[in-house]
Design a protein around this motif. Structure first.
Motif, mmCIF file in Angstrom:
data_model
loop_
_atom_site.group_PDB
_atom_site.id
_atom_site.type_symbol
_atom_site.label_atom_id
_atom_site.label_comp_id
_atom_site.label_asym_id
_atom_site.label_seq_id
_atom_site.Cartn_x
_atom_site.Cartn_y
_atom_site.Cartn_z
ATOM 1 N N TRP A 60 0.831 -1.199 0.000
ATOM 2 C CA TRP A 60 0.000 0.000 0.000
ATOM 3 C C TRP A 60 0.869 1.253 0.000
ATOM 4 C CZ3 TRP A 60 0.074 3.602 3.980
ATOM 5 C CH2 TRP A 60 -0.839 4.656 3.837
ATOM 6 N N ASP A 62 4.025 1.560 -1.007
ATOM 7 C CA ASP A 62 4.718 1.682 -2.294
ATOM 8 C C ASP A 62 3.795 2.282 -3.356
ATOM 9 O OD1 ASP A 62 7.015 0.631 -1.201
ATOM 10 O OD2 ASP A 62 6.751 -1.374 -2.085
ATOM 11 N N ALA A 63 2.556 1.805 -3.398
ATOM 12 C CA ALA A 63 1.586 2.333 -4.362
ATOM 13 C C ALA A 63 1.294 3.802 -4.087
ATOM 14 C CB ALA A 63 0.297 1.516 -4.315
ATOM 15 N N ARG A 64 1.189 4.162 -2.819
ATOM 16 C CA ARG A 64 0.927 5.555 -2.438
ATOM 17 C C ARG A 64 2.064 6.465 -2.875
ATOM 18 N NH1 ARG A 64 2.403 9.006 1.383
ATOM 19 N NH2 ARG A 64 3.818 7.494 2.309
ATOM 20 N N THR A 66 4.324 5.893 -5.246
ATOM 21 C CA THR A 66 4.367 5.930 -6.712
ATOM 22 C C THR A 66 3.292 6.855 -7.254
ATOM 23 O OG1 THR A 66 5.226 3.670 -6.776
ATOM 24 C CG2 THR A 66 4.242 4.521 -8.804
ATOM 25 N N ARG A 67 2.073 6.716 -6.740
ATOM 26 C CA ARG A 67 0.959 7.565 -7.183
ATOM 27 C C ARG A 67 1.273 9.041 -6.935
ATOM 28 N NH1 ARG A 67 -2.616 5.627 -4.066
ATOM 29 N NH2 ARG A 67 -3.326 4.004 -5.473
ATOM 30 N N LYS A 68 1.757 9.335 -5.742
ATOM 31 C CA LYS A 68 2.073 10.723 -5.377
ATOM 32 C C LYS A 68 3.173 11.287 -6.286
ATOM 33 C CE LYS A 68 3.113 13.514 -1.326
ATOM 34 N NZ LYS A 68 3.329 13.525 0.118
ATOM 35 N N GLN A 71 1.709 11.833 -9.854
ATOM 36 C CA GLN A 71 0.768 12.948 -9.889
ATOM 37 C C GLN A 71 1.481 14.297 -9.767
ATOM 38 O OE1 GLN A 71 -1.989 11.887 -6.769
ATOM 39 N NE2 GLN A 71 -3.294 10.707 -8.169
ATOM 40 N N ILE A 88 -1.949 6.661 -14.614
ATOM 41 C CA ILE A 88 -1.306 6.609 -13.295
ATOM 42 C C ILE A 88 -1.859 5.460 -12.445
ATOM 43 C CG2 ILE A 88 -0.996 7.834 -11.095
ATOM 44 C CD1 ILE A 88 -0.735 10.440 -12.721
ATOM 45 N N GLU A 89 -3.169 5.324 -12.357
ATOM 46 C CA GLU A 89 -3.749 4.236 -11.543
ATOM 47 C C GLU A 89 -3.374 2.874 -12.086
ATOM 48 O OE1 GLU A 89 -5.265 3.855 -8.564
ATOM 49 O OE2 GLU A 89 -4.746 5.957 -8.335
ATOM 50 N N VAL A 92 0.175 2.240 -11.005
ATOM 51 C CA VAL A 92 0.237 1.991 -9.565
ATOM 52 C C VAL A 92 -0.246 0.583 -9.230
ATOM 53 C CG1 VAL A 92 -0.771 2.680 -7.348
ATOM 54 C CG2 VAL A 92 0.075 4.427 -8.917
ATOM 55 N N ARG A 93 -1.260 0.120 -9.908
ATOM 56 C CA ARG A 93 -1.813 -1.215 -9.653
ATOM 57 C C ARG A 93 -0.977 -2.325 -10.294
ATOM 58 N NH1 ARG A 93 -8.192 0.028 -10.577
ATOM 59 N NH2 ARG A 93 -8.410 1.420 -8.784
#
Length: 95
Positions: A60, A62-64, A66-68, A71, A88-89, A92-93
């Motif tokens: 979770w 790592d995904a956060r 990467t997303r940040k 963005q 982006i999503e 991230v997934r």
């Protein structure tokens, strides 16, 4: 018939404490082998659970991150790496 029960030993309080202590040592009457193997199974289950929770938290985070990071990029910077905001999503997934 005798009024005294001769089948019992009359050790008094010390004998009773010894019998109670042996019950606690053997796991409330369970054989030590059964108690030990049950403890190993429970400890193993708890260890797997904690490990799975830790792995989920790490994924979770790592995904956060990467997303940040993605963005924060401009549209031009995203285009340079071949992405759009809509991608982006998916990135991230891991798709």
């Amino acid at each position: 018939m005798s009024a005294i029960d001769t089948s019992r030993t009359h050790d008094g309080a010390a004998g009773l404490a010894g019998r109670i202590g042996s019950v606690f040592v053997t796991g409330f009457g369970a054989a030590p082998e059964q108690s030990a193997s049950a403890s190993v199974v429970i400890a193993s289950s708890i260890s797997r659970f904690v490990s799975n929770v830790a792995d989920a938290i790490i994924e979770w985070n790592d995904a956060r991150v990467t997303r940040k990071s993605l963005q924060a990029l401009t549209d031009r910077e995203l285009d340079d790496i071949g992405l759009t905001r809509g991608d982006i999503e998916l990135v991230v997934r891991g798709r």
